[in-house]
Design an enzyme around this catalytic site. Structure first.
Site, mmCIF file in Angstrom:
data_model
loop_
_atom_site.group_PDB
_atom_site.id
_atom_site.type_symbol
_atom_site.label_atom_id
_atom_site.label_comp_id
_atom_site.label_asym_id
_atom_site.label_seq_id
_atom_site.Cartn_x
_atom_site.Cartn_y
_atom_site.Cartn_z
ATOM 1 N N GLY A 22 45.689 37.593 45.967
ATOM 2 C CA GLY A 22 44.668 37.623 44.925
ATOM 3 C C GLY A 22 44.166 39.025 44.659
ATOM 4 N N ASP A 42 33.177 38.562 51.912
ATOM 5 C CA ASP A 42 33.651 37.341 51.283
ATOM 6 C C ASP A 42 32.795 36.170 51.760
ATOM 7 O OD1 ASP A 42 36.246 36.580 49.611
ATOM 8 O OD2 ASP A 42 35.800 34.891 50.937
ATOM 9 N N ASP A 70 27.336 34.995 50.853
ATOM 10 C CA ASP A 70 27.389 34.093 49.708
ATOM 11 C C ASP A 70 26.740 34.821 48.537
ATOM 12 O OD1 ASP A 70 27.028 32.127 47.772
ATOM 13 O OD2 ASP A 70 26.466 30.573 49.207
ATOM 14 N N VAL A 71 27.513 35.087 47.471
ATOM 15 C CA VAL A 71 26.983 35.880 46.361
ATOM 16 C C VAL A 71 25.881 35.166 45.598
ATOM 17 C CG1 VAL A 71 29.145 37.168 46.110
ATOM 18 C CG2 VAL A 71 28.763 35.103 44.719
ATOM 19 N N ASN A 97 34.313 41.685 42.847
ATOM 20 C CA ASN A 97 35.523 40.996 42.424
ATOM 21 C C ASN A 97 35.409 39.497 42.720
ATOM 22 O OD1 ASN A 97 38.558 41.369 41.640
ATOM 23 N ND2 ASN A 97 38.580 40.017 43.405
ATOM 24 N N TYR A 164 32.565 30.559 31.867
ATOM 25 C CA TYR A 164 33.389 31.722 32.213
ATOM 26 C C TYR A 164 33.375 32.733 31.074
ATOM 27 C CZ TYR A 164 37.336 34.297 34.230
ATOM 28 O OH TYR A 164 38.143 35.260 34.780
ATOM 29 N N PRO A 200 46.667 33.236 43.246
ATOM 30 C CA PRO A 200 46.295 31.886 43.690
ATOM 31 C C PRO A 200 45.171 31.272 42.855
ATOM 32 C CG PRO A 200 46.628 33.304 45.580
ATOM 33 C CD PRO A 200 46.701 34.187 44.380
#
Length: 269
Positions: A22, A42, A70-71, A97, A164, A200
């Site tokens: 990715g 991440d 956790d964003v 990202n 999105y 992915p």
């Protein structure tokens, strides 16, 4: 060694399940290869650890550490930024990202739910805003820094799902605001606009969501790419990020760089 002695915080350093590599993992590996010291952030610590393992064993990472965050939680992002600053005393690069669409139950304008819209907005946009909120004082203090965000050609192309599309378009505007408001501090901010990629998240997630073989999804996407009728890869995005993060791009700020095989050439703006 274009990033020798640079300190990079890469948020989204793991990857979704599936074939290949990715964008986040590829970027970590390229930055490691070029000499950066990296905090690999991440949601999945296990995935971040796997990225770090590959970076050390195959890409000559000088120094790299996994970190779970956790964003959707500002406190997690603040802690990650603080950890990098504590460990290395500076932050030269922040690369955000993280993104979600299909797997976050994105939908058309008449079918989108509040829950899906809020979740996707938290991950795609609000997390970036909060990460930048906490890295900017550090970069202003040192009077230098690079912020890289990841938008999408979907910001400008026709795209069927609203959350999105809206968040990736907002990412372009937000990054331009970062660039002009922080230019006086020597901080550069640019955004990448990936097109159709064989990753992915892009292919395997859609294959699962739509009940199609991966090969069919990949072939359908390949056919839509002007350049050689073949999708790009995460390495194309990673190489673009490397250029914008490096001193070679020292006079570039506020740009949106398509990495799309010519897709946006069809768009008249």
């Amino acid at each position: 060694m274009r990033l020798k002695d640079k300190i990079a915080v890469i948020i989204g350093a793991g990857q979704s399940p599936g074939s290949g590599v990715g964008n986040g993992r590829a970027t970590v590996l390229r930055f490691a290869q070029e000499g950066a010291r990296i905090l690999a952030v991440d949601r999945s610590l296990e995935s971040a650890e796997e990225t770090c393992r590959i970076a050390k064993s195959e890409y000559g990472a000088v120094e790299i550490e996994p970190y779970a965050a956790d964003v959707r939680k500002e406190a997690d992002l603040a802690a990650a930024i603080a950890e990098a600053d504590r460990r290395w005393g500076r932050i030269d690069i922040l690369h955000y990202n993280v993104g979600v669409s299909v797997s976050g139950n994105d939908a058309s304008a008449t079918e989108i739910t509040e829950e899906a819209f809020d979740f996707i907005t938290q991950v795609n946009l609000r997390g970036c805003v909060m990460a930048c909120k906490h890295v900017l004082p550090i970069m202003r203090r040192q009077e230098s820094g690079v912020i890289l965000t990841v938008s999408s050609v979907s910001a400008w192309q026709r795209y069927p799902w609203v959350a999105y599309k809206a968040t990736k378009a907002a990412m372009v505007a937000y990054t331009k605001q970062l660039a002009i408001e922080n230019a006086q501090y020597g901080i550069r901010a640019n955004t990448l606009l990936p097109g159709l990629l064989d990753t992915p998240m892009a292919v395997d997630t859609r294959a699962t969501a739509f009940g199609k073989p991966r090969e069919q999804v990949a072939a359908e996407r390949d056919a839509r790419v002007p350049l050689r009728s073949r999708m790009g890869t995460a390495w194309d995005v990673a190489n673009a990020a490397l250029f914008l993060a490096s001193d070679e791009a020292g006079f570039i700020t506020g740009v949106e760089l398509p990495v799309d095989g010519g897709a946006l050439v069809n768009i008249v703006r």
